[in-house]
Scaffold this motif. Structure first.
Motif, mmCIF file in Angstrom:
data_model
loop_
_atom_site.group_PDB
_atom_site.id
_atom_site.type_symbol
_atom_site.label_atom_id
_atom_site.label_comp_id
_atom_site.label_asym_id
_atom_site.label_seq_id
_atom_site.Cartn_x
_atom_site.Cartn_y
_atom_site.Cartn_z
ATOM 1 N N ARG A 1 -4.849 -5.789 2.781
ATOM 2 C CA ARG A 1 -4.378 -6.896 1.947
ATOM 3 C C ARG A 1 -5.218 -8.157 2.176
ATOM 4 O O ARG A 1 -5.595 -8.848 1.224
ATOM 5 C CB ARG A 1 -2.902 -7.155 2.230
ATOM 6 N N SER B 1 0.842 -1.192 0.000
ATOM 7 C CA SER B 1 0.000 0.000 0.000
ATOM 8 C C SER B 1 0.877 1.241 0.000
ATOM 9 O O SER B 1 2.077 1.162 0.248
ATOM 10 C CB SER B 1 -0.926 0.024 1.223
ATOM 11 N N HIS C 1 -4.512 0.471 -1.464
ATOM 12 C CA HIS C 1 -4.183 -0.887 -1.015
ATOM 13 C C HIS C 1 -4.088 -1.784 -2.243
ATOM 14 O O HIS C 1 -4.887 -1.658 -3.174
ATOM 15 C CB HIS C 1 -5.271 -1.415 -0.079
ATOM 16 N N ASN D 1 -4.072 -1.746 6.893
ATOM 17 C CA ASN D 1 -3.773 -2.545 5.710
ATOM 18 C C ASN D 1 -4.963 -3.434 5.332
ATOM 19 O O ASN D 1 -5.490 -4.151 6.172
ATOM 20 C CB ASN D 1 -2.531 -3.392 5.991
#
Length: 161
Positions: free
Chosen positions: A111, A80, A89, A109
């Motif tokens: 992910r 990111s 992201h 985050n």
């Protein structure tokens, strides 16, 4: 948390899916900024088309991903990046599909969230759908109502609550 937009790019750099929830905030200073966070010398006030916005996002992640690989080696990954107005992201699948979500700067985050969208929604509703094409040539995107509904519900339930 505010989710501004979500993109999926295929291995041919084509945007095969885009969804916009809210518009990104503009710079409050005297200099405006482009969608990729770089200063805009021409001070463009017109909004970018969805296609141009997707191209800018892809160009940004392509450049940053290559820079991370060159500076850090093959094992390092681009996850990111954050500007003063938004946070981007990034998640890349083994088949080179790129999932990108743009949120506000306070977001942690995402992910794992992008991986969940890939596994739970994209694989289930697009990959396993016999009517969905394997490749998306000339920008023909994901056209699956169940996938679109699933993304909308997933983002509203888990991210915007």
């Amino acid at each position: 948390m505010v989710v501004y937009s979500f993109y999926i790019f295929d291995r041919h750099a084509e945007c095969i899916y885009k969804k916009k929830w809210a518009s990104r905030p503009t710079s409050t200073g005297s200099r405006s900024q482009q969608a990729n966070g770089l200063p805009d010398g021409a001070s463009q006030q017109k909004a970018l088309s969805a296609e141009d916005d997707a191209k800018l996002v892809f160009g940004t992640i392509f450049s940053l991903r290559n820079m991370v690989r060159k500076l850090g080696g093959e094992d390092d990954r681009f996850i990111s990046y954050r500007t003063g107005q938004y946070k981007l992201h990034y998640y890349e699948t083994p088949t080179s599909l790129k999932f990108v979500m743009v949120t506000d700067t306070k977001t942690n985050n995402l992910r794992i969230v992008l991986h969940q969208i890939y596994v739970s929604l994209y694989v289930e509703f697009v990959v396993k759908n016999p009517l969905s094409p394997v490749e998306h040539p000339r920008g023909i995107g994901v056209n699956c109502e169940m996938f679109e509904l699933g993304v909308e519900q997933f983002v509203n339930a888990s991210l915007m609550s």
